[in-house]
Enzyme design. Structure first.
Site, PDB file in Angstrom:
ATOM      1  N   ARG A 164       0.849  -1.181   0.000  1.00  0.00           N
ATOM      2  CA  ARG A 164       0.000   0.000   0.000  1.00  0.00           C
ATOM      3  C   ARG A 164       0.885   1.230   0.000  1.00  0.00           C
ATOM      4  O   ARG A 164       1.892   1.252   0.716  1.00  0.00           O
ATOM      5  CB  ARG A 164      -0.831  -0.107   1.275  1.00  0.00           C
TER       6      ARG A 164
ATOM      7  N   LYS B 154       2.532  -7.817   4.747  1.00  0.00           N
ATOM      8  CA  LYS B 154       2.051  -6.599   4.083  1.00  0.00           C
ATOM      9  C   LYS B 154       3.206  -5.626   3.970  1.00  0.00           C
ATOM     10  O   LYS B 154       4.127  -5.648   4.797  1.00  0.00           O
ATOM     11  CB  LYS B 154       0.937  -5.966   4.929  1.00  0.00           C
TER      12      LYS B 154
ATOM     13  N   THR C 177     -12.771 -11.280  -6.349  1.00  0.00           N
ATOM     14  CA  THR C 177     -13.266 -10.825  -5.044  1.00  0.00           C
ATOM     15  C   THR C 177     -14.779 -10.646  -5.105  1.00  0.00           C
ATOM     16  O   THR C 177     -15.511 -11.073  -4.207  1.00  0.00           O
ATOM     17  CB  THR C 177     -12.588  -9.499  -4.627  1.00  0.00           C
TER      18      THR C 177
ATOM     19  N   GLY D  10     -19.089   2.265  -2.977  1.00  0.00           N
ATOM     20  CA  GLY D  10     -17.833   2.243  -3.747  1.00  0.00           C
ATOM     21  C   GLY D  10     -17.956   1.328  -4.948  1.00  0.00           C
ATOM     22  O   GLY D  10     -18.191   0.127  -4.806  1.00  0.00           O
TER      23      GLY D  10
ATOM     24  N   VAL E 121     -13.804  -3.792  -7.413  1.00  0.00           N
ATOM     25  CA  VAL E 121     -14.664  -4.838  -6.847  1.00  0.00           C
ATOM     26  C   VAL E 121     -16.136  -4.443  -6.973  1.00  0.00           C
ATOM     27  O   VAL E 121     -16.963  -5.222  -7.460  1.00  0.00           O
ATOM     28  CB  VAL E 121     -14.330  -5.099  -5.357  1.00  0.00           C
ATOM     29  N   GLY E 122     -16.462  -3.225  -6.530  1.00  0.00           N
ATOM     30  CA  GLY E 122     -17.859  -2.790  -6.509  1.00  0.00           C
ATOM     31  C   GLY E 122     -18.532  -2.867  -7.870  1.00  0.00           C
ATOM     32  O   GLY E 122     -19.690  -3.297  -7.983  1.00  0.00           O
TER      33      GLY E 122
ATOM     34  N   ALA F 235     -14.409  -4.334   1.487  1.00  0.00           N
ATOM     35  CA  ALA F 235     -13.438  -3.429   2.117  1.00  0.00           C
ATOM     36  C   ALA F 235     -12.682  -4.145   3.238  1.00  0.00           C
ATOM     37  O   ALA F 235     -13.275  -4.929   3.993  1.00  0.00           O
ATOM     38  CB  ALA F 235     -14.140  -2.196   2.663  1.00  0.00           C
TER      39      ALA F 235
HETATM   40  P1  NAD Z   1     -10.875   0.784  -5.960  1.00  0.00           P
HETATM   41  O1  NAD Z   1      -9.920   1.840  -5.564  1.00  0.00           O
HETATM   42  O2  NAD Z   1     -10.868   0.260  -7.359  1.00  0.00           O
HETATM   43  O3  NAD Z   1     -12.365   1.239  -5.637  1.00  0.00           O
HETATM   44  C1  NAD Z   1     -12.751   1.871  -4.451  1.00  0.00           C
HETATM   45  C2  NAD Z   1     -13.853   2.851  -4.808  1.00  0.00           C
HETATM   46  O4  NAD Z   1     -14.371   3.403  -3.602  1.00  0.00           O
HETATM   47  C3  NAD Z   1     -13.388   4.015  -5.682  1.00  0.00           C
HETATM   48  O5  NAD Z   1     -14.225   4.127  -6.815  1.00  0.00           O
HETATM   49  C4  NAD Z   1     -13.531   5.209  -4.746  1.00  0.00           C
HETATM   50  O6  NAD Z   1     -13.833   6.404  -5.438  1.00  0.00           O
HETATM   51  C5  NAD Z   1     -14.662   4.761  -3.847  1.00  0.00           C
HETATM   52  N1  NAD Z   1     -14.791   5.503  -2.593  1.00  0.00           N
HETATM   53  C6  NAD Z   1     -13.819   6.150  -1.888  1.00  0.00           C
HETATM   54  N2  NAD Z   1     -14.363   6.747  -0.812  1.00  0.00           N
HETATM   55  C7  NAD Z   1     -15.681   6.455  -0.830  1.00  0.00           C
HETATM   56  C8  NAD Z   1     -16.770   6.782   0.013  1.00  0.00           C
HETATM   57  N3  NAD Z   1     -16.624   7.522   1.119  1.00  0.00           N
HETATM   58  N4  NAD Z   1     -18.007   6.333  -0.320  1.00  0.00           N
HETATM   59  C9  NAD Z   1     -18.202   5.597  -1.432  1.00  0.00           C
HETATM   60  N5  NAD Z   1     -17.197   5.257  -2.272  1.00  0.00           N
HETATM   61  C10 NAD Z   1     -15.953   5.677  -1.967  1.00  0.00           C
HETATM   62  O7  NAD Z   1     -10.633  -0.414  -4.903  1.00  0.00           O
HETATM   63  P2  NAD Z   1     -11.100  -1.922  -5.042  1.00  0.00           P
HETATM   64  O8  NAD Z   1      -9.984  -2.733  -5.578  1.00  0.00           O
HETATM   65  O9  NAD Z   1     -12.444  -1.996  -5.672  1.00  0.00           O
HETATM   66  O10 NAD Z   1     -11.216  -2.331  -3.508  1.00  0.00           O
HETATM   67  C11 NAD Z   1     -12.264  -1.876  -2.706  1.00  0.00           C
HETATM   68  C12 NAD Z   1     -12.033  -2.329  -1.273  1.00  0.00           C
HETATM   69  O11 NAD Z   1     -11.955  -3.746  -1.228  1.00  0.00           O
HETATM   70  C13 NAD Z   1     -10.737  -1.820  -0.641  1.00  0.00           C
HETATM   71  O12 NAD Z   1     -10.936  -1.631   0.732  1.00  0.00           O
HETATM   72  C14 NAD Z   1      -9.760  -2.961  -0.863  1.00  0.00           C
HETATM   73  O13 NAD Z   1      -8.729  -2.953   0.094  1.00  0.00           O
HETATM   74  C15 NAD Z   1     -10.684  -4.141  -0.687  1.00  0.00           C
HETATM   75  N6  NAD Z   1     -10.258  -5.351  -1.377  1.00  0.00           N
HETATM   76  C16 NAD Z   1      -9.977  -5.318  -2.703  1.00  0.00           C
HETATM   77  C17 NAD Z   1      -9.597  -6.488  -3.336  1.00  0.00           C
HETATM   78  C18 NAD Z   1      -9.272  -6.514  -4.810  1.00  0.00           C
HETATM   79  O14 NAD Z   1      -8.979  -7.601  -5.309  1.00  0.00           O
HETATM   80  N7  NAD Z   1      -9.328  -5.428  -5.533  1.00  0.00           N
HETATM   81  C19 NAD Z   1      -9.504  -7.681  -2.620  1.00  0.00           C
HETATM   82  C20 NAD Z   1      -9.825  -7.682  -1.268  1.00  0.00           C
HETATM   83  C21 NAD Z   1     -10.199  -6.504  -0.648  1.00  0.00           C
END
Ligand code: NAD
Length: 347
Positions: A44, A80, A146, A176, A180-181, A256
């Protein structure tokens, strides 16, 4: 701050600091546990307010990786890395210097993408080390895997507690819509689910609206929605004493990391409010399984099955919680500890 006391209390095996004068790299790598295999965990990059914040973050995140790997049934431990830097000032030199740092662990630590570290940055590290995952983005990449794991976990929770497996017709709020979302929205919309989405990046919510007819809600409004499932897929710490009383959902199931601001207090608060909490490191393990399987060259179908088995692990967690009258978080810790402590005895 008592650094060694903190490390000892949390059970870490090794914590290393690196400062590279030329590139300006300031980084910490924490290895929590290697009983089940080499420590795996993303790196990170964040402009931490203090070195203490960075150390606390890396210790907490690496510990969670041990639990995640154990629950995901993969032969890996938890680690990490954090780089203290401004995401606006990322350079090739910085990532090469970090690659050299990773290389010094000779494979005891394997890393990849995390917050503010892109696919390209991992490739920049690969100039100096091979102990990396996520260089190929196979099988749809970790974000997709995920999301698949989350949707299977949602089904498991509905089935175990409410006797209903089918998600069709439900309302789900997704906080978000990043990697993932957005994948989760696609999977859920194919199952006939009504979606509510929030994200500060307007184009992302608009895309979810256009593609999946998701309702766009304000950033803060998402907590107050009357929905069947709330899926936090953005930031950590958002389940807390301020937001829990506002939640009108039966289930919290999202990607998350570190969703609970305080694990003990807020897992109990959720249980008291009869909200089922799917522990984050159990339900979001799809990405870890994906990159691990890429590294081990496990074929796509087998990898998908392993991701879908997150539902099976969650059912085990729910059963332990019910049998022992404990929270789902405590149950998931018991399950993980059984596995990684057994790993130590086996070795
Ligand atoms: P990403 O950065 O692609 O997406 C995160 C999204 O959240 C962004 O679009 C951002 O604008 C939005 N966001 C930020 N603040 C916000 C708020 N207050 N309200 C609503 N939306 C908000 O990240 P990601 O890869 O999709 O990961 C999302 C979460 O899942 C993170 O916490 C990450 O650590 C966790 N995670 C990701 C993975 C993976 O494979 N990508 C795996 C396990 C856990």
């Amino acid at each position: 701050m008592q650094v060694f006391k903190l490390i000892e209390t949390m059970g870490h095996q090794q914590v290393s600091f690196c400062h590279d004068q030329k590139s300006g790299l300031k980084a910490i790598i924490a290895i929590h546990n290697t009983n089940l295999g080499p420590a795996m965990g993303g790196t990170r990059l964040f402009p931490y307010g203090s070195e203490e914040d960075a150390l606390k973050d890396v210790l907490r995140l690496s510990q969670a990786m041990t639990y995640k790997a154990a629950c995901a049934n993969i032969s890996a431990g938890g680690g990490k890395g954090v780089i203290i830097a401004d995401p606006e000032h990322k350079t090739q030199e910085l990532f090469e210097a970090y690659g050299c740092f990773v290389e010094t662990f000779k494979g005891r630590f394997i890393t990849g993408e995390d917050l503010n570290i892109s696919f390209e940055n991992v490739h920049q590290m690969s100039e100096k080390t091979g102990y990396l995952v996520g260089l190929q983005e196979r099988y749809g990449g970790p974000g997709r895997a995920t999301a698949i794991g989350i949707s299977c976990g949602m089904q498991a929770a509905r089935e175990f507690y409410l006797g209903q497996k089918n998600l069709s017709g439900l309302k789900v709020a997704v906080q978000g819509v990043g990697k993932v979302g957005s994948n989760l929205c696609q999977i859920l919309s194919e199952q006939g689910i009504e979606l509510f989405v929030s994200d500060p990046i307007t184009e992302r919510v608009q895309k979810a609206h256009r593609l999946y007819q998701a309702h766009i809600v304000d950033i803060d409004e998402i907590y107050d929605l009357d929905v069947d499932i709330f899926a936090p897929c953005a930031l950590g710490g958002i389940i807390n004493s301020e937001t829990i009383p506002r939640l009108r959902t039966a289930i919290v199931a999202g990607s998350a990391n570190n969703q609970l601001e305080n694990e003990d207090i807020h897992s109990r608060m959720l249980a008291e409010q009869q909200i089922i909490y799917c522990p984050d490191y159990v339900i979001n393990a799809g990405g870890l399984i994906n990159v691990y399987d890429e590294m081990m060259e496990i074929d796509e179908n087998m990898s998908l099955t392993r991701v879908r088995n997150i539902a099976k692990t969650l059912r085990e967690v729910f059963q332990i919680a019910e049998d022992n009258n404990i929270t789902t978080l405590e149950a998931s810790k018991r399950l993980a500890e059984q596995r990684f402590l057994k790993g130590r005895d086996d070795r």
